[in-house]
Design a protein around this motif. Structure first.
Motif, mmCIF file in Angstrom:
data_model
loop_
_atom_site.group_PDB
_atom_site.id
_atom_site.type_symbol
_atom_site.label_atom_id
_atom_site.label_comp_id
_atom_site.label_asym_id
_atom_site.label_seq_id
_atom_site.Cartn_x
_atom_site.Cartn_y
_atom_site.Cartn_z
ATOM 1 N N THR A 162 30.904 -0.650 -89.288
ATOM 2 C CA THR A 162 31.891 -0.805 -87.972
ATOM 3 C C THR A 162 32.729 -2.086 -88.162
ATOM 4 O O THR A 162 34.072 -1.589 -87.779
ATOM 5 N N MET A 167 35.844 -0.188 -86.350
ATOM 6 C CA MET A 167 35.387 0.592 -85.272
ATOM 7 C C MET A 167 34.820 -0.296 -84.109
ATOM 8 O O MET A 167 33.711 -0.446 -83.886
ATOM 9 N N THR A 170 32.098 0.879 -81.454
ATOM 10 C CA THR A 170 31.102 1.632 -82.107
ATOM 11 C C THR A 170 29.840 0.358 -82.245
ATOM 12 O O THR A 170 30.111 -0.495 -82.849
ATOM 13 N N SER A 223 29.778 5.446 -79.612
ATOM 14 C CA SER A 223 30.770 5.238 -80.080
ATOM 15 C C SER A 223 31.836 6.179 -79.330
ATOM 16 O O SER A 223 31.600 6.873 -78.281
ATOM 17 N N ASP A 227 36.758 6.139 -83.010
ATOM 18 C CA ASP A 227 36.050 5.676 -84.217
ATOM 19 C C ASP A 227 35.280 6.422 -84.985
ATOM 20 O O ASP A 227 35.186 6.185 -86.210
#
Length: 341
Positions: A162, A167, A170, A223, A227
């Motif tokens: 991540t 991301m 997440t 999430s 993402d």
């Protein structure tokens, strides 16, 4: 819902409510207290979490800390009890270990007790002779990963997936400050649930993942559609997103390679299901990988057309007894298939 092809988002829509009910009677909240879905709503993605555990495992294969054909007991000696001594890492990732679907880890308070329950259980089938979808496979893999790396699973996912991929929405156990962006799930009580927790909102829905502290190999990741789109595109790109590489190209292809030819109807890559019409619909093919999540989530990646579709819902809000989300999963996959034909 988010659909994309060739690295371009074709559709990204949000509808319905992230929070609508206060209990499972169901009692609807007044309109001014309901929270509409947004494109950046954060969802408990349930078993889609297994894909993150699989990617971490493949990263450890690349580093040499893990071997697909190694016996799990070579890393966790106590795991080998009760006819589990020949189960391999590959069998955990392809659900061919013979382990039962789950165990009541939520009835045990300590990690030592939970491990002991798993280690003392006997498989339902001889390893390598049957396909049995099991959360225990990914929980066992979590314990292996934590043993060989010396790091908890959430840190491995953060540092290996991540954070490098940006991301930012997440991870496990989301901060309470983000609660207004998180989709609520079940008003959880026994029965039909296995624990009495009331309205689950901002904590993992799965009872065993909750008992494991919110970080588990089989569930626990939260999430957003965006993402997950980054992750899907990374895998389509052979493990690379922009200038960032999280898997080698050959390793990324292991997610799409069928290791279960002995078990017709259950093709499986490392972590990913393959060619499943029950939710992939017209996108299904030997080169289509995906997974679903109990809370009402799905991800389908078609390698041939370089396309993917993500559906995130909170279909268990406020009750898990409200029925299946498979018709919606099939519909979004079918729409994308028609658009690219």
């Amino acid at each position: 819902m988010l659909a994309a092809r060739d690295g371009v988002i074709a559709s990204h829509e949000a509808m319905g409510y992230a929070l609508r009910y206060s209990d499972d009677k169901p009692t609807e909240l007044p309109r001014d207290r309901r929270i509409p879905m947004r494109k950046d709503t954060i969802f408990d993605i349930a078993s889609l979490s297994k894909l993150f555990t699989a990617v971490v495992a493949i990263q450890q294969l690349e580093s040499g800390k893990l071997s697909l054909d190694a016996q799990v007991a070579s890393y966790l000696p106590e795991f080998g009890r009760r006819c589990k001594d020949h189960i391999t890492i590959r069998q955990l990732l392809t659900h061919t270990s013979g382990l039962r679907p789950d165990l009541p880890l939520y009835d045990y308070k300590t990690r030592a007790e939970q491990r002991a329950l798993l280690y003392s259980d006997k498989p339902l089938a001889t390893p390598g002779t049957a396909y049995i979808y099991s959360d225990l496979n990914l929980i066992a893999l979590q314990f292996v990963l934590e043993k060989v790396t010396g790091q908890p699973l959430d840190a491995l996912v953060r540092d290996g997936i991540t954070r490098p991929l940006g991301m930012t929405d997440t991870g496990y156990n989301p901060n309470h400050a983000r609660r207004s962006r998180i989709a609520a799930t079940e008003d959880q009580h026994v029965p039909p649930a296995k624990t009495d927790r009331g309205l689950v909102w901002g904590q993992v829905h799965d009872e065993n993942a909750w008992a494991l502290g919110g970080v588990a190999g089989h569930a626990g990741v939260f999430s957003t559609a965006h993402d997950l789109a980054v992750l899907a595109q990374t895998l389509l790109n052979g493990g690379r997103y922009g200038q960032t590489r999280v898997l080698s190209e050959s390793s990324a292809r292991l997610l799409f390679a069928d290791f279960n030819r002995k078990f017709p109807g259950h093709p499986h890559g490392l972590g990913f299901e393959l060619n499943q019409r029950r939710y992939m619909d017209r996108l299904a093919s030997p080169l289509t990988a995906g997974h679903t999540g109990y809370t009402g989530t799905s991800l389908v990646i078609n390698l041939r057309s370089h396309a993917f579709v993500i559906l995130l819902t909170n279909r268990v809000h406020p009750s898990r007894q409200w029925g299946t989300i498979n018709p919606a999963r099939r519909a979004v996959a079918r729409d994308l298939a028609r658009a690219i034909e």
